[in-house]
Design an enzyme around this catalytic site. Structure first.
Site, PDB file in Angstrom:
ATOM      1  CG  HIS A  51      -0.583   0.060   2.524  1.00 14.91           C
ATOM      2  ND1 HIS A  51      -0.417   1.247   3.197  1.00 14.91           N
ATOM      3  CD2 HIS A  51      -0.295  -0.916   3.419  1.00 14.91           C
ATOM      4  CE1 HIS A  51      -0.041   0.988   4.459  1.00 14.91           C
ATOM      5  NE2 HIS A  51       0.054  -0.314   4.615  1.00 14.91           N
ATOM      6  CG  ASP A  54       1.979   0.410   7.968  1.00 16.91           C
ATOM      7  OD1 ASP A  54       1.615  -0.039   6.876  1.00 16.91           O
ATOM      8  OD2 ASP A  54       1.201   0.564   8.925  1.00 16.91           O
ATOM      9  CD  GLU A  76      -3.539  -1.322   4.811  1.00 19.20           C
ATOM     10  OE1 GLU A  76      -3.599  -2.397   5.423  1.00 19.20           O
ATOM     11  OE2 GLU A  76      -3.154  -0.255   5.368  1.00 19.20           O
ATOM     12  CD  GLU A  77      -2.092   2.227   7.297  1.00 20.17           C
ATOM     13  OE1 GLU A  77      -2.856   1.637   8.080  1.00 20.17           O
ATOM     14  OE2 GLU A  77      -0.871   2.050   7.265  1.00 20.17           O
ATOM     15  CG  ASP A  99       1.033  -3.618   5.043  1.00 19.93           C
ATOM     16  OD1 ASP A  99       1.871  -2.752   5.343  1.00 19.93           O
ATOM     17  OD2 ASP A  99      -0.172  -3.555   5.375  1.00 19.93           O
ATOM     18  CG  HIS A 117      -0.604   3.106  12.083  1.00 21.54           C
ATOM     19  ND1 HIS A 117      -1.591   2.223  12.433  1.00 21.54           N
ATOM     20  CD2 HIS A 117      -0.173   2.695  10.866  1.00 21.54           C
ATOM     21  CE1 HIS A 117      -1.726   1.308  11.491  1.00 21.54           C
ATOM     22  NE2 HIS A 117      -0.873   1.577  10.522  1.00 21.54           N
TER      23      HIS A 117
HETATM   24  N1  BES Z   1       0.544  -2.799   8.027  1.00 26.45           N
HETATM   25  C1  BES Z   1      -0.643  -2.860   8.829  1.00 26.45           C
HETATM   26  C2  BES Z   1      -1.030  -4.292   9.149  1.00 26.45           C
HETATM   27  C3  BES Z   1      -0.297  -4.945  10.306  1.00 26.45           C
HETATM   28  C4  BES Z   1       0.108  -4.215  11.406  1.00 26.45           C
HETATM   29  C5  BES Z   1      -0.117  -6.301  10.291  1.00 26.45           C
HETATM   30  C6  BES Z   1       0.752  -4.852  12.444  1.00 26.45           C
HETATM   31  C7  BES Z   1       0.524  -6.945  11.325  1.00 26.45           C
HETATM   32  C8  BES Z   1       0.956  -6.211  12.407  1.00 26.45           C
HETATM   33  C9  BES Z   1      -1.811  -2.198   8.100  1.00 26.45           C
HETATM   34  O1  BES Z   1      -1.425  -1.087   7.363  1.00 26.45           O
HETATM   35  C10 BES Z   1      -2.832  -1.783   9.127  1.00 26.45           C
HETATM   36  O2  BES Z   1      -2.599  -0.852   9.826  1.00 26.45           O
HETATM   37  N2  BES Z   1      -3.941  -2.525   9.239  1.00 26.45           N
HETATM   38  C11 BES Z   1      -4.980  -2.271  10.203  1.00 26.45           C
HETATM   39  C12 BES Z   1      -6.334  -2.390   9.570  1.00 26.45           C
HETATM   40  C13 BES Z   1      -6.609  -1.356   8.523  1.00 26.45           C
HETATM   41  C14 BES Z   1      -7.869  -1.679   7.754  1.00 26.45           C
HETATM   42  C15 BES Z   1      -6.709   0.006   9.162  1.00 26.45           C
HETATM   43  C16 BES Z   1      -4.930  -3.316  11.326  1.00 26.45           C
HETATM   44  O3  BES Z   1      -4.465  -4.449  11.110  1.00 26.45           O
HETATM   45  O4  BES Z   1      -5.395  -3.010  12.416  1.00 26.45           O
HETATM   46 ZN    ZN Z   2      -0.879   0.516   8.857  1.00 28.05          ZN
END
Ligand code: BES
Ligand code: ZN
Length: 524
Positions: free
Chosen positions: A227, A247, A281-282, A309, A386
């Protein structure tokens, strides 16, 4: 870690709400995982669950206990008021990661959930898994040695230099344009490579899609994604710092190094390979959801998807963690085999990241095979994501960890991308087999790869053999494209192919028999 994820969830919801990219009544529909919702409900009993679906392991995945997935996914409508009241409490109490998927309206939300359960009950019967044989060492190995961490590092530094890449800011738009420009100039010498931006109706930041058109199996598509957006859960203004170096500039940079080496080697795949930088994505996997839905609507044969990711923070003992939920068990096994073949010194771990955690979930929701190799075990990932501190320096100031993922991505793209039905340009090919059959015994053969032309299947032998042949799938004695079932072992039938395709053969002993089978492909 747990606190950070929960604040991510709430702040992201917040961000959606405050950007008003939704219905005028100030509410949005989201689907959300079981554990996260339980917490939400505890704190806000008034939260109405519109619908819940049990996500079951697919029949294929059930064979692999490690990949078994059973989780409830709920559809809820969240208002800004509720979120305001819940925000603080959930911030401190949510115990598990909660990913989510944004839905533009109730109807599309319902369709999404019903597909989840239908898909998992039916087990993706429509899609035939591709061959996962690893047989392109002479092409892959030299390319892997050319890949360099320093190039990945530079792209991470460049891409994280935007103040933020949030999906509604000018910076976010500019970051998408920068990536389009970068990939375009890298591929400028190749007429078979195009770079386009995928426009999203609801927000300004576009996704970026690079396409390497397959030479002879171009209707079959291999997708590698990352992303391109970033987020700082403390704020989403034009100037809020959200470098998103890990990220997910690290994923974008890994794809970019894959592209550089493919171009440097003038690699031309047989299947079409697409590199995707997803927008938004976020905020609920919004960019990838729109793309995956459009590919599904066009009936596009996507044979495999890999999501990169977060690849650069080394926070766990093993090198590469394969996430087993919302991914495909057979493809994950292939990915593990790619690691042990091409990067044998690396160790592999397995973990899960829950509903809606990254863009692979968008493809999985449309029934496509996905994998998600990740930098760490789930609870040991980069603690700075984040925030304004998700910098290159804070993932180690070099890109040695990302290089492993870039190499894995290239081996995935080339092993799948060099394959598909057909043996183009080859002279008549004959495959021969011999053996014996007891009465009523059946034996299957194939796939025999053929381009346009004819395939003749013939037996000689003793006793009485019946012969069946079929395109694309294994024949049975009742389902076939041609058969030959006379009263001896001398049988023959032919199939015509108008394009690349696979042919399968079934032999049955009508009596105890011996056979010699020849399958001959003659190009047109
Ligand atoms: N890169 C993260 C996913 C992630 C974070 C996977 C930590 C494993 C460990 C992704 O960008 C993210 O923040 N995903 C969110 C959900 C999204 C729809 C906001 C999450 O997993 O909470
Ligand atoms: Zn993220």
């Amino acid at each position: 870690m747990q606190k950070r994820i929960s604040s991510l969830l709430i702040s992201s919801l917040f961000a959606i709400l405050s950007n008003q990219a939704h219905a005028a009544d100030d509410k949005v529909w989201i689907s959300i995982g079981d554990k996260a919702l339980q917490q939400l409900q505890k704190l806000a009993p008034a939260t109405v669950i519109q619908q819940s679906s049990m996500v079951l392991a697919t029949p294929a995945n059930r064979l692999n206990k490690q990949a078994a997935q059973e989780e409830q996914v709920h559809l809820v409508q969240v208002s800004q008021d509720q979120m305001l009241r819940l925000s603080d409490a959930i911030h401190h109490e949510l115990k598990r990661c909660g990913g989510f998927m944004f839905h533009s309206d109730l109807n599309s939300a319902k369709v999404s959930l019903s597909k989840l359960s239908v898909q998992n009950k039916a087990g993706l019967a429509a899609l035939v898994a591709p061959s996962y044989t690893i047989d392109n060492q002479s092409v892959v190995t030299p390319m892997l040695t050319q890949m360099q961490a320093s190039n990945i590092a530079q792209t991470i530094v460049d891409f994280s230099a935007f103040a933020n890449r949030y999906y509604t800011t000018n910076n976010g738009v500019n970051a998408s344009n920068w990536l389009k420009q970068k990939w375009s100039s890298m591929a400028s010498g190749r007429s078979d490579i195009t770079v386009e931006q995928f426009t999203h109706a609801g927000w300004a930041q576009k996704s970026v899609i690079l396409t390497i058109k397959g030479s002879d199996n171009s209707t079959e598509v291999v997708v590698l994604g990352a992303h391109l957006d970033s987020i700082n859960t403390k704020g989403t203004t034009e100037t809020t710092k959200a470098p998103g170096a890990d990220d997910d500039a690290s994923g974008i940079a890994s794809l970019t190094e894959i592209l550089r080496v493919m171009v440097a080697n003038n690699y031309k795949p047989r299947r079409t390979i697409k590199l995707m930088g997803y927008s938004a994505e976020e905020v609920g996997l919004r960019g990838s959801q729109e793309i995956a839905k459009s590919y599904k609507a066009a009936n596009t044969n996507v044979v495999g998807v890999m999501q990169l990711d977060m690849t650069n923070y080394k926070g766990s003992p093993q090198d590469i963690y394969l996430y087993t939920d919302y991914t495909n068990a057979a493809q994950n096994q292939f990915v593990a085999n790619l690691i042990s073949t091409y990067q044998p010194s690396l160790s592999i771990g397995y973990d899960k990241c829950g509903y809606g955690c990254s863009d692979h979930a968008s493809w999985n929701a449309q029934g496509y095979a996905t994998s998600m190799p990740f930098e760490t075990a789930f609870t040991q990932d980069n603690p700075y994501i984040h925030t304004e501190n998700d910098t290159f320096a804070n993932s180690g100031g070099q890109a040695d960890h990302s290089l492993k993922f870039a190499r894995l991505g290239l081996s995935f793209a080339v092993e799948l991308g060099s394959d598909g039905p057909g043996t183009p340009g080859k002279p008549p090919v004959t495959d021969s087999y011999s053996g014996s059959l007891t009465q009523n015994q059946t034996k299957s053969f194939g796939p025999f790869k053929a381009a346009s032309g004819s395939v003749t299947v013939a037996t000689t032998g003793t006793g009485d053999v019946d012969l069946y042949a079929r395109k694309s799938n294994l024949p049975t004695t009742t389902t076939y494209d041609c058969k030959s079932d006379g009263s001896t072992a001398t049988e023959s039938c032919s199939l015509n192919q108008s394009a690349n395709g696979d042919v399968y053969v079934l032999l049955k002993g009508y009596t105890a028999s011996t056979y010699s089978l020849k399958v001959t492909y003659t190009p047109q």
